[in-house]
Design a protein around this motif. Structure first.
Motif, PDB file in Angstrom:
ATOM      1  N   LEU B 134       0.828  -1.192   0.000  1.00 34.04           N
ATOM      2  CA  LEU B 134       0.000   0.000   0.000  1.00 34.04           C
ATOM      3  C   LEU B 134       0.869   1.251   0.000  1.00 34.04           C
ATOM      4  CD1 LEU B 134      -3.004  -0.770   2.371  1.00 34.04           C
ATOM      5  CD2 LEU B 134      -2.893  -0.764  -0.117  1.00 34.04           C
ATOM      6  N   ALA B 137       2.022   1.725  -3.408  1.00 31.86           N
ATOM      7  CA  ALA B 137       0.938   2.198  -4.278  1.00 31.86           C
ATOM      8  C   ALA B 137       0.711   3.687  -4.063  1.00 31.86           C
ATOM      9  CB  ALA B 137      -0.336   1.417  -3.995  1.00 31.86           C
ATOM     10  N   TYR B 138       0.740   4.114  -2.800  1.00 30.75           N
ATOM     11  CA  TYR B 138       0.484   5.526  -2.525  1.00 30.75           C
ATOM     12  C   TYR B 138       1.601   6.413  -3.063  1.00 30.75           C
ATOM     13  CZ  TYR B 138      -3.044   3.772   0.741  1.00 30.75           C
ATOM     14  OH  TYR B 138      -4.115   3.128   1.297  1.00 30.75           O
ATOM     15  N   THR B 141       1.244   6.538  -6.809  1.00 35.16           N
ATOM     16  CA  THR B 141       0.094   7.363  -7.182  1.00 35.16           C
ATOM     17  C   THR B 141       0.403   8.844  -6.982  1.00 35.16           C
ATOM     18  OG1 THR B 141      -1.333   5.588  -6.399  1.00 35.16           O
ATOM     19  CG2 THR B 141      -2.360   7.708  -6.788  1.00 35.16           C
ATOM     20  N   ASP B 159     -10.705   9.463  -4.607  1.00 35.64           N
ATOM     21  CA  ASP B 159     -10.063   8.299  -4.001  1.00 35.64           C
ATOM     22  C   ASP B 159     -11.099   7.192  -3.873  1.00 35.64           C
ATOM     23  OD1 ASP B 159      -8.206   7.831  -0.871  1.00 35.64           O
ATOM     24  OD2 ASP B 159      -8.619   6.502  -2.552  1.00 35.64           O
ATOM     25  N   GLN B 167      -1.753   8.585   2.949  1.00 33.28           N
ATOM     26  CA  GLN B 167      -1.578   8.736   1.507  1.00 33.28           C
ATOM     27  C   GLN B 167      -1.655  10.192   1.095  1.00 33.28           C
ATOM     28  OE1 GLN B 167      -4.648   6.801  -0.749  1.00 33.28           O
ATOM     29  NE2 GLN B 167      -3.651   7.222  -2.707  1.00 33.28           N
ATOM     30  N   SER B 243      -7.595   7.872  -7.950  1.00 32.07           N
ATOM     31  CA  SER B 243      -6.671   6.906  -7.360  1.00 32.07           C
ATOM     32  C   SER B 243      -7.443   5.620  -7.059  1.00 32.07           C
ATOM     33  CB  SER B 243      -6.092   7.489  -6.068  1.00 32.07           C
ATOM     34  OG  SER B 243      -5.607   6.456  -5.249  1.00 32.07           O
ATOM     35  N   VAL B 245      -6.837   2.006  -5.727  1.00 28.47           N
ATOM     36  CA  VAL B 245      -5.899   1.046  -5.147  1.00 28.47           C
ATOM     37  C   VAL B 245      -6.659  -0.221  -4.783  1.00 28.47           C
ATOM     38  CG1 VAL B 245      -4.281   0.638  -3.260  1.00 28.47           C
ATOM     39  CG2 VAL B 245      -4.445   2.892  -4.276  1.00 28.47           C
ATOM     40  N   THR B 336      -3.908   0.485  -9.241  1.00 36.52           N
ATOM     41  CA  THR B 336      -3.064  -0.551  -8.629  1.00 36.52           C
ATOM     42  C   THR B 336      -3.936  -1.786  -8.447  1.00 36.52           C
ATOM     43  OG1 THR B 336      -2.018   1.213  -7.373  1.00 36.52           O
ATOM     44  CG2 THR B 336      -1.524  -1.026  -6.720  1.00 36.52           C
ATOM     45  N   GLU B 337      -3.443  -2.908  -8.902  1.00 36.60           N
ATOM     46  CA  GLU B 337      -4.228  -4.132  -8.807  1.00 36.60           C
ATOM     47  C   GLU B 337      -3.320  -5.306  -8.469  1.00 36.60           C
ATOM     48  OE1 GLU B 337      -7.429  -5.171  -9.118  1.00 36.60           O
ATOM     49  OE2 GLU B 337      -8.044  -3.077  -9.081  1.00 36.60           O
ATOM     50  N   ALA B 464       1.030  -1.568 -10.979  1.00 34.46           N
ATOM     51  CA  ALA B 464       0.576  -0.177 -10.938  1.00 34.46           C
ATOM     52  C   ALA B 464       0.723   0.404 -12.326  1.00 34.46           C
ATOM     53  CB  ALA B 464       1.397   0.630  -9.937  1.00 34.46           C
TER      54      ALA B 464
END
Lengths: 452, 473
Positions: B134, B137-138, B141, B159, B167, B243, B245, B336-337, B464
């Motif tokens: 995470l 990802a943040y 992003t 978000d 974040q 965003s 996530v 993001t996956e 991402a």
């Protein structure tokens, strides 16, 4: 600090404006620590930014200082007069910044130089009007801009990954993080040693000035607050440097408690930002001699590579560079002979705790290799799919046999083989599975489905 | 004769071995030789047992599956090593799936479950702290947003799952340092829990005031699939960034029953059909019914491996979602996956993919937290365990955890009118810097076609990518 000549005496070559060399060169003192006896002058922003206040009435040319204007007037054959330096002792003057939020606004942090305060005001509180042509850097003070333009693009450092730097320090900082380097070092170094070492390196490099224009503010300089773990007071950022395990554990526990107490409104204060240094590795933190431990791991890696032939388990080579845990346990496992000496205390502690803890990913790879005839790694899937065909034809009988024939692989597990041999002596009469149901009943599907 | 056949195949030692056990179940782990098994052997054994058991579940052989589960129960444990833990959660999921074959039983067992919202939120926070995903990802992003919003005076960020203030706090701090000064920032946060959004609002408003940035936080209490785009209140002239996530995959949930009927790989075994059918819920709402219809018209088989991406029907929820937000013409969407295919049509496919994926996740967690850590157990049970349960035991619209790889997402997003924006070198720098600063050993970030793939060792885990909306002429 450079002594500014306020008035020019009656010497013959005043025009050049060069400072007469003082007999003793004064050392530059820290900015913002003025002489307590000095006179404090507060100029308005207008005055500070003002240029060319003195104008020639003939041609309109502007000058910053009256003396320069007077000298210019000579050229027009106008009467001119230069002021003499006043005879009495001139008191030292210091200047404060007119911007209220600025550190230098307070007289105790005044700057001693007029030019200095002008430049400071422009740099910090002014608009950046000057832009470098080659790169995109902007400057508020013209002299800064000029100085930069001279060096921009002249000297270049190039990293392996292709990035170009004009400054040596930013180049060095980048290289520390650059992938090429990181991968190499990760490959040859056993985890724990690298951890400590890397922790050290990062301490220094996080303070690099050019690292990431945008997020640099978030990296707190650890050297200034080594003890302060509680991020609540330090403001909040996405990441802090890794802390010592016990302290971070405390913070986590404390903050988690707070979270529990607050019920739904979870306290998202410091807890979120402090990270947890993995306490798993019982490695002795050796800040004193990182180089030696580093060296040890290098040797270990070399030894390992040379003893590859001896180690039959191919998984050990593959998994060695990967996880820390693997390394330690591989050390336990196969290579106890040659390299146990290198791992003195660490190895022993691990021998006591766990025996051969392979990572789950390594196990899956191995299972895929064992469970099939070819070396295709995706075979774990095939292994599963192959078995589906049997159950469809003959739901119960062959199904149970064929896929539990996978259990034949038990033969491969030496420890199992030992037990199998031991227990084969037991008589047939005891062949009941542990459900107490006996083998026959398995063949006849006790149709639970018959319920519905 | 069935009996003879049976006994001949049991002639081999392994089952014989198990037959030695004369103790009845429920007495705890009575097999000393099991305990003496090396963990490596035990791990391999567990994998074999799990796959065998899963096969039985997939084909509907309840009795054999039961036996398999019984064997596994003596070896797997949520307190053991990573393989033991993983298998424990997988078998729980398999058991849950089996139990759904008796809906009454399943409902009775689950009716008195207490779902603690606080606990779920805490687990999310724990995941943020203990794992780097995470945080990465943040960072990715934020950096991408910063770059895209250079020069913009008014920025509106949406978000899709707003629960972690960290974040946006870091983004606020970064915006402060912008040479042209901070923009006017609006953040619209979407979450199902009002309390979480209130918390976010407080923290962010506080931070923005401290940094003297004009800021507004708009909370929207809603599920993502029910999101009303009008409620986002995007004004013209704003630069919009989205965003996402780990959120988009839940929009892929469709009623698979329709698709299964059309699929050429239909499993004709009577047990299996009975089994599968019970798992599909009848359409309960108009929405479900409409979903079915749309899929009928699309028609093609969803088998992921064989068909080309363009022949796949786009699940209706995601199509309508992407359409709705394209109206806002966002400047940037960062997605993001999970980088793994857990949306396969067949159960075995999903299980084998999930095994590799969660093995890496559990390994990663093992490297950052000790075995005795309750936080780690919570993450494993309440986060990973629940995901595994959803992947394995749920079907149709209930199955929300439909993770898919980038190579499925890219054509899907492109078809919806998005263009990929390659993530810049600076984004990579920030991401790598984060990994180094936390000493997260073993995690790697790879670049593939301008997208980032975060890996544990060599197993890809999360991807991402950044997208912009291309306007149609």
């Amino acid at each position: 600090m450079t002594e500014e000549v306020i008035s020019i005496g009656s010497t013959q070559n005043p025009v050049s404006g060069s400072n007469p060399q003082p007999a003793v060169k004064k050392k530059r003192s820290l900015p913002g620590t003025p002489d307590p006896e000095a006179e404090v002058i507060a100029l308005s922003p207008k005055t500070l930014m003002a240029t060319n206040r003195f104008l020639c009435e003939i041609c309109g040319k502007g000058f910053q200082r009256d003396q320069n204007l007077q000298l210019h007037r000579r050229g027009h054959n106008l009467p001119w007069k230069l002021k003499q330096r006043s005879s009495k002792e001139v008191r030292k003057r210091v200047y404060v910044c007119p911007e209220k939020s600025c550190v230098h606004h307070h007289p105790s942090r005044a700057l001693g130089d007029l030019t200095g305060i002008k430049k400071h005001f422009c740099r910090k509180h002014g608009e950046k009007k000057w832009k470098c042509e080659k790169c995109s850097k902007r400057y508020a003070v013209q002299s800064d801009w000029k100085a930069h333009s001279k060096t921009c693009g002249t000297r270049e450092y190039k990293c392996d990954c292709g990035t170009i730097f004009s400054r040596r320090d930013s180049f060095i900082t980048h290289r520390a993080f650059c992938d090429a380097l990181a991968e190499e070092t990760a490959r040859v170094n056993a985890g724990s040693h690298m951890k400590n070492h890397a922790g050290h390196m990062n301490y220094q490099f996080s303070l690099g000035p050019n690292m990431g224009q945008h997020f640099s503010s978030i990296f707190k300089p650890i050297s200034s607050n080594p003890q302060n773990i509680d991020p609540m007071t330090r403001g909040l950022s996405l990441w802090n440097m890794s802390q010592q395990p016990p302290q971070s554990q405390e913070t986590i526990c404390k903050n988690l408690q707070e979270m529990h107490q607050m019920g739904v409104s979870v306290s998202s204060g410091g807890a979120i930002y402090s990270c947890i240094d993995p306490p798993v590795n019982p490695c002795p933190s050796n800040p004193h001699s990182p180089s030696t431990t580093y060296q040890l791991t290098w040797d270990f890696a070399k030894n390992l590579n040379s003893s590859n032939g001896a180690a039959n388990d191919q998984l050990s080579c593959n998994s060695l560079p990967l996880s820390n845990i693997n390394v330690k346990d591989m050390g336990n496992h196969q290579l106890s002979g040659s390299v146990s000496s290198l791992f003195s205390t660490q190895q022993q502690s691990h021998q006591q705790t766990s025996a051969a803890n392979m990572s789950a990913t390594a196990l899956l790879q191995k299972a895929a290799q064992i469970g099939a005839t070819t070396t295709d790694p995706s075979l774990l899937g095939n292994f599963g799919l192959k078995c589906t065909e049997n159950p469809i034809q003959n739901p119960v009988t062959t199904g149970l046999g064929s896929d539990f024939s996978a259990l034949n692989h038990l033969q491969m597990y030496p420890s199992m083989r030992h037990h199998i041999q031991n227990q084969e002596n037991i008589t047939e009469g005891e062949t009941r599975d542990f459900l107490g149901v006996g083998i026959q009943s398995i063949c006849h599907p006790s149709s639970i489905n018959g319920w519905i | 004769m069935v009996q003879e056949e049976g006994s001949s195949s049991f002639g081999s030692s392994p089952l014989h071995l198990f037959s030695m056990m004369s103790l009845s179940p429920g007495v705890g782990s009575p097999y000393p030789w099991l305990r003496e098994m090396r963990s490596e052997d035990r791990g391999l054994f567990l994998i074999h047992l799990l796959i065998a058991c899963a096969n039985h579940v997939a084909s509907g052989n309840v009795e054999n599956a039961n036996i398999g589960l019984e064997y596994i129960s003596h070896l797997a444990s949520p307190d053991g090593d990573t393989m033991q833990r993983i298998v424990a959660y997988f078998t729980e999921a398999l058991a849950d799936r089996m139990l759904k074959g008796w809906p009454g039983l399943h409902k009775a067992l689950n009716s008195t479950k207490i779902t603690s919202v606080t606990e779920e939120i805490i687990v999310q926070k724990l995941f943020f702290e203990f794992c780097p995903f995470l945080k990465l990802a943040y960072v990715i992003t934020n950096q991408a947003i910063l770059e895209a919003m250079e020069g913009e005076k008014v920025v509106h960020i949406i978000d899709l799952n707003s629960f972690e203030p960290a974040q946006w706090i870091s983004l606020l701090q970064a915006l402060r340092e912008r040479p042209e000064g901070p923009p006017h920032l609006r953040i619209t946060g979407i979450h199902e829990q009002k309390g979480v959004l209130e918390q976010m609002a407080n923290r962010l408003n506080q931070e923005a005031e401290k940094l003297d940035i004009p800021f507004q936080f708009n909370p929207i209490v809603s599920r993502l699939e029910n999101l009303d785009v009008e409620s986002l209140r995007v004004k013209s002239g704003e630069a919009v960034a989205i965003s996402s996530v780990l959120q988009l995959h839940s929009l892929l949930a469709v009623d698979d029953e329709m698709l299964r009927r059309n699929s050429p790989l239909v499993n004709k075994s009577p047990n299996a059909v009975h089994f599968q059918r019970v798992l599909q819920m009848n359409p309960r709402t108009l929405g479900d019914f409409l979903d079915k219809d749309v899929i009928n018209t699309c028609g093609a088989s969803p088998d992921s491996e064989s068909s080309s991406p363009l022949s796949l029907p786009i699940p209706p929820k995601i199509a309508s979602f992407l359409n709705a937000i394209s109206v806002l013409s966002p400047k940037l969407m960062v997605v993001t996956e999970q980088e793994s295919n857990h949306n396969g049509f067949s159960l075995m496919e999903r299980i084998t993919e999930a095994l590799n994926f969660y093995a890496a996740l559990f390994d990663g967690l093992e490297s950052t937290a000790p075995r005795a850590s309750i936080e780690r157990q919570k993450i494993e049970k309440m986060l990973f365990g629940e995901e595994i349960k959803n992947i394995i035991s749920c079907e149709g619209l209930d199955r929300k955890k439909r993770h898919e790889k980038l190579d499925k997402w890219i054509p899907r997003l492109e078809l919806a009118g998005l263009g990929k924006v390659p993530l810049s070198y600076h984004v990579m720098l920030q991401a790598r810097r984060l990994l180094h600063s936390y000493n997260y050993d073993g995690y790697k970030i790879k670049v593939e076609n301008g997208c980032f793939v975060i890996c544990w060792q060599d197993q890809p885990l999360f991807s991402a990518s950044a997208w912009r909306f291309i306007r149609y002429s």
